[in-house]
Design an enzyme around this catalytic site. Structure first.
Site, PDB file in Angstrom:
ATOM      1  N   ASN A   9       0.874  -1.178   0.000  1.00 51.59           N
ATOM      2  CA  ASN A   9       0.000   0.000   0.000  1.00 51.59           C
ATOM      3  C   ASN A   9       0.911   1.227   0.000  1.00 51.59           C
ATOM      4  O   ASN A   9       1.479   1.573   1.035  1.00 51.59           O
ATOM      5  CB  ASN A   9      -0.905  -0.034   1.241  1.00 51.59           C
ATOM      6  CG  ASN A   9      -1.770   1.219   1.349  1.00 51.59           C
ATOM      7  OD1 ASN A   9      -1.826   2.021   0.405  1.00 51.59           O
ATOM      8  ND2 ASN A   9      -2.442   1.387   2.473  1.00 51.59           N
ATOM      9  N   TRP A  10       1.007   1.839  -1.161  1.00 50.65           N
ATOM     10  CA  TRP A  10       1.914   2.988  -1.280  1.00 50.65           C
ATOM     11  C   TRP A  10       1.325   4.255  -0.663  1.00 50.65           C
ATOM     12  O   TRP A  10       2.017   5.268  -0.566  1.00 50.65           O
ATOM     13  CB  TRP A  10       2.255   3.247  -2.752  1.00 50.65           C
ATOM     14  CG  TRP A  10       3.225   2.265  -3.339  1.00 50.65           C
ATOM     15  CD1 TRP A  10       3.827   1.214  -2.689  1.00 50.65           C
ATOM     16  CD2 TRP A  10       3.729   2.255  -4.681  1.00 50.65           C
ATOM     17  NE1 TRP A  10       4.665   0.554  -3.559  1.00 50.65           N
ATOM     18  CE2 TRP A  10       4.622   1.172  -4.789  1.00 50.65           C
ATOM     19  CE3 TRP A  10       3.502   3.050  -5.806  1.00 50.65           C
ATOM     20  CZ2 TRP A  10       5.293   0.870  -5.968  1.00 50.65           C
ATOM     21  CZ3 TRP A  10       4.159   2.747  -6.981  1.00 50.65           C
ATOM     22  CH2 TRP A  10       5.054   1.668  -7.062  1.00 50.65           C
ATOM     23  N   LYS A  11       0.044   4.215  -0.323  1.00 46.82           N
ATOM     24  CA  LYS A  11      -0.623   5.405   0.238  1.00 46.82           C
ATOM     25  C   LYS A  11      -0.390   6.602  -0.698  1.00 46.82           C
ATOM     26  O   LYS A  11      -0.348   6.410  -1.907  1.00 46.82           O
ATOM     27  CB  LYS A  11      -0.143   5.657   1.671  1.00 46.82           C
ATOM     28  CG  LYS A  11      -0.279   4.388   2.535  1.00 46.82           C
ATOM     29  CD  LYS A  11      -0.047   4.615   3.992  1.00 46.82           C
ATOM     30  CE  LYS A  11      -0.235   3.288   4.733  1.00 46.82           C
ATOM     31  NZ  LYS A  11      -0.130   3.439   6.175  1.00 46.82           N
ATOM     32  N   HIS A  95      -9.704   1.206   4.778  1.00 44.50           N
ATOM     33  CA  HIS A  95      -8.418   1.391   5.465  1.00 44.50           C
ATOM     34  C   HIS A  95      -8.615   2.366   6.622  1.00 44.50           C
ATOM     35  O   HIS A  95      -9.396   3.318   6.509  1.00 44.50           O
ATOM     36  CB  HIS A  95      -7.370   1.925   4.478  1.00 44.50           C
ATOM     37  CG  HIS A  95      -5.991   1.907   5.052  1.00 44.50           C
ATOM     38  ND1 HIS A  95      -5.554   2.882   5.920  1.00 44.50           N
ATOM     39  CD2 HIS A  95      -4.982   1.014   4.921  1.00 44.50           C
ATOM     40  CE1 HIS A  95      -4.311   2.580   6.288  1.00 44.50           C
ATOM     41  NE2 HIS A  95      -3.946   1.467   5.700  1.00 44.50           N
ATOM     42  N   GLU A  97      -6.952   4.773   7.652  1.00 47.13           N
ATOM     43  CA  GLU A  97      -6.727   6.192   7.312  1.00 47.13           C
ATOM     44  C   GLU A  97      -7.956   6.773   6.613  1.00 47.13           C
ATOM     45  O   GLU A  97      -8.296   7.938   6.798  1.00 47.13           O
ATOM     46  CB  GLU A  97      -5.458   6.328   6.449  1.00 47.13           C
ATOM     47  CG  GLU A  97      -4.213   6.143   7.303  1.00 47.13           C
ATOM     48  CD  GLU A  97      -3.008   5.571   6.588  1.00 47.13           C
ATOM     49  OE1 GLU A  97      -2.964   5.568   5.343  1.00 47.13           O
ATOM     50  OE2 GLU A  97      -2.089   5.108   7.298  1.00 47.13           O
ATOM     51  N   GLU A 167      -5.425  -4.559  10.762  1.00 47.96           N
ATOM     52  CA  GLU A 167      -4.416  -3.520  10.944  1.00 47.96           C
ATOM     53  C   GLU A 167      -4.734  -2.742  12.217  1.00 47.96           C
ATOM     54  O   GLU A 167      -5.580  -1.834  12.196  1.00 47.96           O
ATOM     55  CB  GLU A 167      -4.426  -2.555   9.753  1.00 47.96           C
ATOM     56  CG  GLU A 167      -3.984  -3.189   8.454  1.00 47.96           C
ATOM     57  CD  GLU A 167      -3.399  -2.156   7.497  1.00 47.96           C
ATOM     58  OE1 GLU A 167      -2.279  -2.388   7.034  1.00 47.96           O
ATOM     59  OE2 GLU A 167      -4.035  -1.128   7.240  1.00 47.96           O
ATOM     60  N   GLY A 173       2.319   2.785  10.838  1.00 46.20           N
ATOM     61  CA  GLY A 173       3.291   3.867  10.665  1.00 46.20           C
ATOM     62  C   GLY A 173       3.950   4.311  11.961  1.00 46.20           C
ATOM     63  O   GLY A 173       4.553   5.374  12.022  1.00 46.20           O
ATOM     64  N   SER A 213       3.277  -1.522  10.554  1.00 45.72           N
ATOM     65  CA  SER A 213       4.731  -1.498  10.781  1.00 45.72           C
ATOM     66  C   SER A 213       5.416  -2.831  10.469  1.00 45.72           C
ATOM     67  O   SER A 213       6.304  -3.256  11.205  1.00 45.72           O
ATOM     68  CB  SER A 213       5.051  -1.047  12.213  1.00 45.72           C
ATOM     69  OG  SER A 213       4.584   0.271  12.416  1.00 45.72           O
ATOM     70  N   GLY A 234       2.928  -0.947   4.389  1.00 39.13           N
ATOM     71  CA  GLY A 234       2.979   0.470   4.021  1.00 39.13           C
ATOM     72  C   GLY A 234       4.414   0.890   3.772  1.00 39.13           C
ATOM     73  O   GLY A 234       4.990   0.620   2.712  1.00 39.13           O
ATOM     74  N   GLY A 235       5.022   1.525   4.769  1.00 39.91           N
ATOM     75  CA  GLY A 235       6.360   2.107   4.630  1.00 39.91           C
ATOM     76  C   GLY A 235       7.398   1.204   3.972  1.00 39.91           C
ATOM     77  O   GLY A 235       8.105   1.639   3.051  1.00 39.91           O
TER      78      GLY A 235
END
Ligand code: 13P
Length: 254
Positions: A9-11, A95, A97, A167, A173, A213, A234-235
């Site tokens: 997930n590149w967001k 998600h 976010e 999640e 994050g 994470s 993610g990251g």
């Protein structure tokens, strides 16, 4: 046997040239995916170029969100038909976010899930508790309710093969993750809830991912757990060497 699924997930990261560069770097690192499926969810603006470039790779395309209608006066929104146009096969729904920063409700997630199923897009429905809920010990109840609301009114016969992602919001994050054992416990409970709402074979057909994470060092610990069918990253998915190592963790002896 559920095939492991690793989702990037590149967001809101990567322009088109950056995204293509990252994809190229990753496909140099990972030439085939023997033990898992790998899905990229770039920003919408990169979907077109990515969906062409991805044809030369073993990877698949996903989107980060979609609207629940096919078309209409919904300025700024993305129809599931636009995604299908670009060979998108997966779509993230709900998600945290989206829920926390953009007011996405369980009702919206429910409508999006119906539409994704109708369009034969594979939904990855995200659920998870906040830090406060985690501390209060209400994780199982919160997640159970999110699942029930997402599935309310859905045709049970249409639900086989959908994907879930656990999640924990406090782990996204933040560098803090649930331990593999904690994640396993929640995901096992999720599968039990899913079996109650649908039936055991349907619940067994659903893949449930962990996200929050996830790092290359920690990937294997999660993937070893019996109910964890993959990772939503993610990251670490923005760094080719790290993401490649996460993909390879699906191949390592368990
Ligand atoms: P991080 O891996 O950056 O914590 O993000 C997790 C996530 O939200 C994936 O959807």
């Amino acid at each position: 046997m559920r095939t492991k699924l690793i989702v990037a997930n590149w967001k809101m990261n990567n322009t088109v040239p950056e995204g293509l560069k990252l994809l190229a770097a990753l496909s140099r690192e990972v030439r085939e995916t023997k033990e898992c499926e790998v899905v990229f969810c770039p920003p919408f603006t990169a979907l077109f170029a990515m969906s062409e470039a991805i044809e030369e790779t073993p990877f698949k395309m996903g989107a980060q969100n979609m609207h629940w209608e096919e078309s209409g006066a919904y300025t700024g929104e993305i129809s599931p038909l636009f995604l299908k146009d670009l060979n998108v096969q997966y779509v993230l729904l709900g998600h945290s976010e989206r829920r926390q920063l953009f007011g996405e409700t369980d009702i919206m997630v429910n409508k999006k899930l119906s539409q994704a199923i109708r369009q034969k897009l594979i939904p990855i429905v995200c659920v998870g508790e906040t830090e406060k809920e985690h501390k209060e010990g209400t994780t199982f109840d919160v997640i159970d309710l999110q699942i029930k609301k997402a599935l309310d009114g859905q045709q049970k016969t249409e639900l086989a093969g959908i994907v879930w992602a656990y999640e924990p919001v406090w782990a996204i994050g933040t560098g803090k993750n649930a331990t593999p054992e904690q994640a396993q416990e929640v995901i096992q409970a999720m599968r039990k809830s899913l079996a109650k709402i649908t039936d055991v074979p349907t619940a067994e057909s659903m893949r449930i991912l962990y996200g929050g994470s996830v790092s290359d060092e920690k990937a294997k610990g999660f993937l070893k757990q019996p109910d964890i069918d993959g990772l939503l990253v993610g990251g670490a998915s923005l760094i080719p060497q790290k993401f490649a190592a996460i993909i390879r963790a699906t191949e390592a002896p368990q």
